[in-house]
Design an enzyme around this catalytic site. Structure first.
Site, short mmCIF file in Angstrom:
data_model
loop_
_atom_site.label_atom_id
_atom_site.label_comp_id
_atom_site.label_asym_id
_atom_site.label_seq_id
_atom_site.Cartn_x
_atom_site.Cartn_y
_atom_site.Cartn_z
CG ASN A 175 -1.84 1.13 1.33
OD1 ASN A 175 -1.44 2.27 1.10
ND2 ASN A 175 -3.08 0.89 1.69
CG ASP A 209 -3.11 4.62 0.88
OD1 ASP A 209 -3.18 4.49 -0.35
OD2 ASP A 209 -3.96 4.15 1.67
CG HIS A 210 0.75 6.14 4.92
ND1 HIS A 210 -0.15 7.14 5.22
CD2 HIS A 210 0.16 4.98 5.29
CE1 HIS A 210 -1.22 6.60 5.79
NE2 HIS A 210 -1.05 5.30 5.84
CG HIS A 229 -8.25 4.10 1.09
ND1 HIS A 229 -8.43 3.91 2.43
CD2 HIS A 229 -9.44 4.52 0.60
CE1 HIS A 229 -9.70 4.20 2.75
NE2 HIS A 229 -10.32 4.58 1.65
NE ARG A 272 -9.43 8.42 4.51
CZ ARG A 272 -9.75 7.54 5.48
NH1 ARG A 272 -9.03 6.46 5.67
NH2 ARG A 272 -10.78 7.77 6.26
NE ARG A 283 -7.58 11.33 5.76
CZ ARG A 283 -8.09 10.68 6.82
NH1 ARG A 283 -7.33 9.85 7.51
NH2 ARG A 283 -9.33 10.87 7.19
CD GLU A 322 -7.02 -0.31 0.94
OE1 GLU A 322 -7.11 0.75 1.59
OE2 GLU A 322 -6.25 -1.21 1.24
CB THR A 367 -9.71 1.71 7.22
OG1 THR A 367 -9.28 2.48 6.10
CG2 THR A 367 -11.09 1.16 6.96
CD GLU A 382 -7.33 -6.33 2.97
OE1 GLU A 382 -7.36 -6.32 1.72
OE2 GLU A 382 -6.64 -5.53 3.64
CG HIS A 415 -5.61 -1.66 9.33
ND1 HIS A 415 -5.15 -1.03 10.46
CD2 HIS A 415 -6.11 -0.69 8.54
CE1 HIS A 415 -5.39 0.26 10.36
NE2 HIS A 415 -5.96 0.50 9.21
N GLY A 416 -2.16 -2.69 9.93
CA GLY A 416 -1.29 -2.61 11.10
C GLY A 416 -0.21 -3.67 11.16
N GLY A 449 0.95 -1.43 4.36
CA GLY A 449 1.43 -0.12 3.93
C GLY A 449 2.24 0.63 4.96
#
Ligand code: PXP
Length: 250
Positions: free
Chosen positions: A12, A14-15, A48, A50, A54, A75, A106, A156, A199-200, A221
């Site tokens: 991922n 995104d960041h 993702h 959003r 963001r 996503e 999320t 997922e 996630h995480g 991610g």
């Protein structure tokens, strides 16, 4: 079935966009990060878009789809606007996620049980466009059964509660959350759902979750991008792939 199945890693990005947007320019470029992650051995890219834009922007999605030559997992919240964008971009896959403007990330899975009638048309339209649909869900039997009822081929499992408990050293909670994930992953097989998770996750939790034989894809991610600050993205992705293979072999 069985532990021989390889687990795909979706990175991922995104960041990378979060960091870029902090200065409003063009760097660091999430497309470059995606290309580097794939060169390091990732199987696909996740991003993702959003509703508040963001991090990932519409143009990022278009560029990723046009340039990566590997599966793109888009996503998105289940909204008409996102559906239109996804149908134009035509990614390999869409993962429907719940979205709250004020959340930092999320925070939970989709409420598929109460949202069945609202979500079903999204699963249907995306599937008819040839896009593989997954639903981001809590590891609960009710959510899995509801996902099956609206004909989502993939779920997922949200690993956030487990990962948080591990990080906080809450051993009892971590064990209970891992057990929920283990049971849910086993149920996906009975229900004929393809099982992903994310996630995480960090190196340790990815290694542990990879031992669940039903899981065929992990989307990761934040930790990978954070680790890249210290060891570089290539090394971060390679180390994650090694951790996942180790877990799968365990
Ligand atoms: N899977 C889904 C559905 C997500 O929403 C996210 C976060 O955007 C991830 C995986 C990756 O989570 P993390 O960035 O914590 O690795």
């Amino acid at each position: 079935m069985g532990s021989a199945k390889k687990i795909r890693l979706g990175v991922n990005v995104d960041h990378v966009a979060t960091l870029r947007n902090a200065r409003g320019g063009a760097v660091p470029d999430p497309l470059r990060a995606a290309q580097m992650a794939l060169a390091a051995g990732a199987d696909g890219i996740t991003a993702h878009l959003r509703e508040d834009r963001r991090h990932i922007q519409d143009e990022d999605m278009r560029r990723l789809k046009a340039s990566i030559g590997a599966p793109l997992n888009f996503e998105m919240a289940a909204t008409e606007q996102m559906l239109d964008i996804a149908l134009k971009i035509r990614p390999h896959a869409c993962c429907l996620v719940p979205e709250k403007r004020t959340e930092r990330t999320t925070e939970g899975g989709l409420d598929v049980v109460n949202g069945r009638d609202r979500l079903a048309p999204f699963v249907d339209e995306l599937s008819r466009a040839g896009i593989r649909v997954s639903l981001f869900v809590e590891p609960s039997l009710e959510a899995l059964e509801a996902a099956r009822a609206i004909k989502a081929p993939v779920v997922e499992l949200h690993t956030g509660a487990w990962c948080n408990a591990v990080v906080l050293g809450e051993t009892g909670k971590a064990e209970a959350e891992f057990e929920r994930l283990r049971v849910a992953a086993a149920e996906t097989e009975r229900l004929g759902l393809e099982c992903h998770a994310g996630h995480g996750l960090d190196f340790d939790t990815a290694r542990q979750i990879a031992a669940l034989p039903q899981i065929v894809e992990l989307n990761i991610g934040h930790f990978l991008i954070g680790e890249a600050v210290f060891i570089g993205l290539e090394a971060s992705v390679k180390q994650m792939i090694a951790a996942i293979s180790e877990g799968r072999g365990a």
